[in-house]
Design a protein around this motif. Structure first.
Motif, short mmCIF file in Angstrom:
data_model
loop_
_atom_site.label_atom_id
_atom_site.label_comp_id
_atom_site.label_asym_id
_atom_site.label_seq_id
_atom_site.Cartn_x
_atom_site.Cartn_y
_atom_site.Cartn_z
N PRO A 88 11.17 -25.11 0.47
CA PRO A 88 10.07 -25.69 -0.20
C PRO A 88 9.97 -27.11 0.14
CG PRO A 88 11.33 -23.95 -1.72
CD PRO A 88 12.34 -24.11 -0.48
N GLY A 89 9.14 -27.20 0.38
CA GLY A 89 8.47 -28.59 0.75
C GLY A 89 8.56 -29.07 2.12
N LYS A 90 9.28 -28.28 2.93
CA LYS A 90 9.76 -28.74 4.34
C LYS A 90 8.92 -27.54 5.32
CE LYS A 90 13.76 -31.23 4.03
NZ LYS A 90 15.21 -31.66 4.49
N VAL A 91 9.39 -26.36 5.00
CA VAL A 91 8.83 -25.36 6.28
C VAL A 91 9.11 -23.97 5.47
CG1 VAL A 91 10.76 -25.17 7.42
CG2 VAL A 91 9.05 -24.69 8.32
N ASN A 92 8.20 -23.18 5.80
CA ASN A 92 8.58 -21.65 5.31
C ASN A 92 8.75 -20.82 6.83
OD1 ASN A 92 8.50 -21.83 2.37
ND2 ASN A 92 6.28 -22.00 2.63
N ALA A 93 9.83 -21.16 7.27
CA ALA A 93 10.06 -20.37 8.74
C ALA A 93 10.46 -19.04 8.26
CB ALA A 93 11.36 -21.18 9.31
N ASP A 94 11.15 -18.39 7.42
CA ASP A 94 11.50 -16.99 7.29
C ASP A 94 10.24 -16.26 6.87
OD1 ASP A 94 11.75 -14.54 5.80
OD2 ASP A 94 13.66 -15.08 5.30
N SER A 95 8.98 -16.78 6.40
CA SER A 95 7.75 -16.10 6.08
C SER A 95 7.04 -16.16 7.28
CB SER A 95 7.19 -16.83 4.85
OG SER A 95 7.78 -16.62 3.73
N TRP A 96 7.22 -17.19 8.18
CA TRP A 96 6.44 -17.17 9.20
C TRP A 96 7.00 -16.06 10.24
CZ3 TRP A 96 2.74 -18.63 12.44
CH2 TRP A 96 3.01 -18.69 13.96
N PHE A 97 8.13 -15.79 10.49
CA PHE A 97 8.55 -14.88 11.33
C PHE A 97 8.56 -13.38 10.79
CE2 PHE A 97 11.16 -18.22 12.72
CZ PHE A 97 11.08 -18.49 14.09
N SER A 98 8.68 -13.23 9.16
CA SER A 98 8.72 -11.96 8.85
C SER A 98 7.54 -11.43 8.10
CB SER A 98 10.17 -12.02 7.89
OG SER A 98 9.88 -12.59 6.55
N VAL A 99 6.74 -12.27 7.91
CA VAL A 99 5.29 -11.72 6.99
C VAL A 99 4.19 -12.08 8.06
CG1 VAL A 99 3.89 -12.07 5.35
CG2 VAL A 99 6.49 -12.38 4.92
N ASP A 100 4.07 -13.12 8.68
CA ASP A 100 2.67 -13.60 8.94
C ASP A 100 2.63 -13.03 10.73
OD1 ASP A 100 1.38 -15.05 6.98
OD2 ASP A 100 2.41 -16.74 7.58
N VAL A 101 3.90 -13.20 11.25
CA VAL A 101 3.86 -12.85 12.61
C VAL A 101 3.80 -11.18 12.64
CG1 VAL A 101 5.32 -12.49 14.73
CG2 VAL A 101 5.16 -14.73 13.73
N ARG A 102 4.62 -10.56 11.83
CA ARG A 102 4.44 -9.13 11.84
C ARG A 102 3.06 -8.51 11.57
NH1 ARG A 102 8.20 -5.67 10.18
NH2 ARG A 102 7.14 -5.15 7.99
N LYS A 103 2.42 -9.41 10.59
CA LYS A 103 0.97 -8.83 9.98
C LYS A 103 -0.01 -9.19 11.36
CE LYS A 103 -2.51 -8.88 6.65
NZ LYS A 103 -3.88 -8.78 7.33
N MET A 104 0.33 -10.17 12.18
CA MET A 104 -0.66 -10.28 13.12
C MET A 104 -0.58 -9.21 14.00
SD MET A 104 -0.69 -11.24 16.47
CE MET A 104 0.96 -12.18 16.78
N VAL A 105 0.63 -8.86 14.50
CA VAL A 105 0.94 -7.54 15.32
C VAL A 105 0.37 -6.38 14.94
CG1 VAL A 105 2.75 -6.35 16.36
CG2 VAL A 105 3.08 -8.75 16.32
N THR A 106 0.57 -6.11 13.67
CA THR A 106 -0.03 -4.84 13.21
C THR A 106 -1.59 -5.01 13.16
OG1 THR A 106 0.33 -5.25 10.94
CG2 THR A 106 1.88 -4.28 11.89
N ASP A 107 -2.03 -6.09 12.97
CA ASP A 107 -3.68 -6.36 13.03
C ASP A 107 -4.38 -6.06 14.14
OD1 ASP A 107 -3.73 -6.68 10.23
OD2 ASP A 107 -4.13 -8.90 10.08
N ASN A 108 -3.42 -6.61 15.36
CA ASN A 108 -4.12 -6.68 16.55
C ASN A 108 -3.61 -5.51 17.50
OD1 ASN A 108 -5.96 -9.40 16.69
ND2 ASN A 108 -4.11 -9.69 15.43
N PHE A 109 -2.79 -4.84 17.32
CA PHE A 109 -1.87 -3.74 18.24
C PHE A 109 -1.74 -2.73 17.54
CE2 PHE A 109 -0.88 -8.22 19.63
CZ PHE A 109 -1.52 -8.15 21.00
N ARG A 110 -1.35 -1.69 18.43
CA ARG A 110 -0.89 -0.46 17.78
C ARG A 110 0.48 -0.46 17.65
NH1 ARG A 110 -3.70 1.38 22.81
NH2 ARG A 110 -1.70 2.68 23.39
#
Length: 370
Positions: free
Chosen positions: A212-234
């Motif tokens: 907190p206050g620096k970076v949310n790298a875990d959520s970048w990899f395990s939440v945002d990137v995963r959702k991007m993949v499922t939103d755009n690919f099969r």
């Protein structure tokens, strides 16, 4: 002038050639008092050494893509737009079902220079993590085959070491070139390969953690990137269809993400990794003794609410990952599975690249088809 571009590389070659010629032409022509002549000649020697080092660095960096820009090299690019406290699950108070149900964000993808094959890149604005960075995606040969037009594919997230970029897995390890024929032959199942930006705060190693206050790298990899993949690919968001792999600092990240999030990943490959994040000199996690202990993989495994249903492949030479793998294997309780593999070679891309056929054959069994 681009750090990885041809003009800069050509300039480095020219300057190195000039630096070699200068002493040949001017060494005996230096004039003035002895101190001045020594200073002139010393300057020519230093100039030759600096240009030679710069040329080697530029050539290696163009091949391996440790740094893709001057901002990467000097840590001036800003990839963290916000870093709120997102809680222990990294979802900021939301439920996984809520994140999944949010409107799809369709990304624009473009080909990546210097990589070849079916590697494409997009700029992802992570809505949960507050990270904005590039993500590279490679689609298996079957993806556009009419016979597979309705098929969903499993995914492996690829995490490079520090320094390193998403291109490192493709341009350095040549992952797609090694795996494509194996996928065509059926030895390895067709995976979508996804490699997100890892260096988010200059050359510092985030340890793929939420700080907190620096970076949310875990959520970048395990939440945002995963959702991007499922939103755009099969692809689906089911944990059994997702794996994660990394080398060096990325190996630590891969294992930690799988252990911490068995609801998001079912398997991880760790190539020359470690359990203690303090083994990475630039680790942000290791700056706080309590955080360092909490993020030690042995402690992450021991403090899990229940043994995570994940499989780990951990390999390396005796002092470069193998002993760490044995330590973690000794702690693992069913259904957690840890495979420790002792391999020859050093801490380098060539060693890791040679392990890709074996590790992805293993992933083909550990990660399930949708």
């Amino acid at each position: 002038m681009s750090l990885t571009g041809t003009p800069f590389f050509a300039a480095a070659i020219v300057l190195t050639a000039v630096a070699v010629l200068l002493p040949l032409l001017l060494w005996s022509r230096a004039r003035g008092p002895a101190a001045v002549r020594v200073a002139i000649r010393a300057s020519m020697v230093v100039f030759a050494q600096v240009t030679a080092i710069a040329l080697v660095f530029t050539g290696v960096n163009r091949e391996m893509d440790f740094y893709t820009s001057w901002g990467d090299l000097f840590g001036t690019d800003g990839y963290v737009t916000a870093a709120p406290d997102l809680g222990p699950d990294g979802l900021g108070g939301k439920k996984a079902e809520q994140v999944k149900a949010e409107p799809k964000v369709h990304q624009a993808f473009e080909a990546v220079d210097g990589v070849g094959g079916r590697v494409e890149q997009t700029e992802l604005d992570g809505k949960v993590s507050g990270v904005k960075g590039d993500v590279l995606v490679w689609l298996p040969p079957q993806y556009d085959d009419p016979a597979f037009k309705d098929k969903e594919f499993p995914v492996v997230e690829l995490i490079p070491g520090i320094p390193g970029t998403g291109k490192s897995w493709f341009q350095g390890l040549k992952a797609h070139e090694i795996l494509e024929p194996l996928m065509k032959s059926g030895k390895v199942q067709p995976f979508i390969l996804v490699s997100p930006r890892t260096m988010l705060l200059g050359n510092a190693d985030t340890g793929c953690a939420n700080i907190p206050g620096k970076v949310n790298a875990d959520s970048w990899f395990s939440v945002d990137v995963r959702k991007m993949v499922t939103d755009n690919f099969r692809a689906t968001d089911q944990a059994r269809t997702w794996g994660v792999a990394g080398y060096s600092a990325g190996a630590y990240c891969a294992a930690k993400l799988a252990i911490a999030h068995p609801d998001r990943y079912s398997a991880a490959v760790s190539l020359s990794g470690y359990n203690d994040p303090g083994q990475e000199p630039s680790s942000l996690v290791a700056q706080d003794p309590r955080m360092r202990l909490a993020h030690n993989l042995k402690n992450v495994l021991k403090t899990a609410p229940k043994p995570p249903a994940v499989s780990l492949w951990m390999s390396g030479s005796e002092q470069d990952g193998y002993l760490s793998a044995l330590d973690l294997k000794a702690l693992a309780q069913s259904p957690t599975q840890v495979h420790a593999e002792k391999v020859p070679g050093g801490h380098n891309l060539d060693t890791w690249s040679k392990q890709l056929p074996q590790t992805f054959e293993w992933l083909s069994k550990a990660v399930k088809n949708p």
